[in-house]
Motif scaffolding. Sequence first.
Motif, PDB file in Angstrom:
ATOM      1  N   GLN A  12     -10.181   3.888   1.116  1.00  0.00           N
ATOM      2  CA  GLN A  12      -9.772   5.107   1.803  1.00  0.00           C
ATOM      3  C   GLN A  12     -10.113   6.331   0.959  1.00  0.00           C
ATOM      4  O   GLN A  12     -10.273   6.239  -0.252  1.00  0.00           O
ATOM      5  N   GLU A  13     -10.155   7.460   1.610  1.00  0.00           N
ATOM      6  CA  GLU A  13     -10.278   8.730   0.897  1.00  0.00           C
ATOM      7  C   GLU A  13      -8.944   8.999   0.199  1.00  0.00           C
ATOM      8  O   GLU A  13      -7.878   8.736   0.758  1.00  0.00           O
ATOM      9  N   ARG A  20      -5.175  -4.233  -0.739  1.00  0.00           N
ATOM     10  CA  ARG A  20      -4.357  -3.271  -0.001  1.00  0.00           C
ATOM     11  C   ARG A  20      -4.458  -1.947  -0.753  1.00  0.00           C
ATOM     12  O   ARG A  20      -4.691  -1.920  -1.961  1.00  0.00           O
ATOM     13  N   GLN A  21      -4.244  -0.865  -0.036  1.00  0.00           N
ATOM     14  CA  GLN A  21      -4.287   0.450  -0.688  1.00  0.00           C
ATOM     15  C   GLN A  21      -3.334   1.382   0.044  1.00  0.00           C
ATOM     16  O   GLN A  21      -3.361   1.480   1.268  1.00  0.00           O
ATOM     17  N   ASN A  22      -2.484   2.040  -0.749  1.00  0.00           N
ATOM     18  CA  ASN A  22      -1.567   3.025  -0.185  1.00  0.00           C
ATOM     19  C   ASN A  22      -1.363   4.146  -1.195  1.00  0.00           C
ATOM     20  O   ASN A  22      -2.006   4.170  -2.246  1.00  0.00           O
ATOM     21  N   THR A  38      -5.291  -0.915   5.033  1.00  0.00           N
ATOM     22  CA  THR A  38      -4.412   0.243   4.948  1.00  0.00           C
ATOM     23  C   THR A  38      -2.979  -0.156   5.315  1.00  0.00           C
ATOM     24  O   THR A  38      -2.739  -1.258   5.797  1.00  0.00           O
ATOM     25  N   GLU A  39      -2.056   0.768   5.108  1.00  0.00           N
ATOM     26  CA  GLU A  39      -0.656   0.504   5.468  1.00  0.00           C
ATOM     27  C   GLU A  39      -0.515   0.218   6.957  1.00  0.00           C
ATOM     28  O   GLU A  39       0.373  -0.511   7.369  1.00  0.00           O
ATOM     29  N   GLY A  40      -1.420   0.770   7.762  1.00  0.00           N
ATOM     30  CA  GLY A  40      -1.384   0.547   9.197  1.00  0.00           C
ATOM     31  C   GLY A  40      -2.095  -0.715   9.637  1.00  0.00           C
ATOM     32  O   GLY A  40      -2.201  -0.996  10.822  1.00  0.00           O
ATOM     33  N   GLY A  41      -2.614  -1.506   8.665  1.00  0.00           N
ATOM     34  CA  GLY A  41      -3.272  -2.761   8.983  1.00  0.00           C
ATOM     35  C   GLY A  41      -4.760  -2.643   9.287  1.00  0.00           C
ATOM     36  O   GLY A  41      -5.410  -3.634   9.595  1.00  0.00           O
ATOM     37  N   GLU A  42      -5.312  -1.437   9.188  1.00  0.00           N
ATOM     38  CA  GLU A  42      -6.741  -1.229   9.438  1.00  0.00           C
ATOM     39  C   GLU A  42      -7.545  -1.713   8.221  1.00  0.00           C
ATOM     40  O   GLU A  42      -7.134  -1.527   7.075  1.00  0.00           O
ATOM     41  N   LEU A  43      -8.689  -2.338   8.466  1.00  0.00           N
ATOM     42  CA  LEU A  43      -9.564  -2.801   7.395  1.00  0.00           C
ATOM     43  C   LEU A  43     -10.685  -1.785   7.215  1.00  0.00           C
ATOM     44  O   LEU A  43     -11.455  -1.521   8.139  1.00  0.00           O
TER      45      LEU A  43
END
Length: 191
Positions: free
Chosen positions: A176-177, A4-6, A166-171
């Motif tokens: 991420q940038e 996960r990344q945020n 991502t926090e929105g559940g996208e793989l």
Amino acid sequence: MKLRQNVKHFAAKQALTLPVLGEKVNDRLVDLHTNVFADKADADRADERRDHLDDFFDATMDTYVAALEAGFPEAEAREITHIQANFDFYNHGWTEMMEFPSDELQAHYDRYEDFFGKYGITISDPLGEFRPRGGITEAPSTPEKLDDPDHPHAVGGFADDVYVETEGGELVVGGQEEPGDVDPSEAPGVE
């Protein structure tokens, strides 16, 4: 590996390289990782592994910073440390704590072979040159689990790249940038 990344990950990345703040964030991240993985351990084994996990994760913070300094993006630098942890879990027979199945160990090693080789990191020596001079606290192994490994927390099929949810559940493959407006005070351990 799937991570996960945020924004907290990017804030921690910045904070870990700052004086004073970096030490607080380092300590909080060690505590956080110890708690997460101790919770994945068999209940009757968690407490006996905590000191080992504290020492191990403290050493991997140095690996993380070295990977960032070598030019790895945040997700890959963090993945490197998680791979180290999974090597350690495997070596101890702590298969219930692993994040990917043991049959993917070599594939994960191979992706970062140049970095691992530079620092003497191997599957059998997951800390390599990042091992503290005084060593790390030992904990009992459960080698019998290697005969028929159980990986209740492992997610397989992600050994070819770093995959970030991502926090929105996208793989997102590769991570991420980094946002341009990250505030290090948003890192874990900063009040």
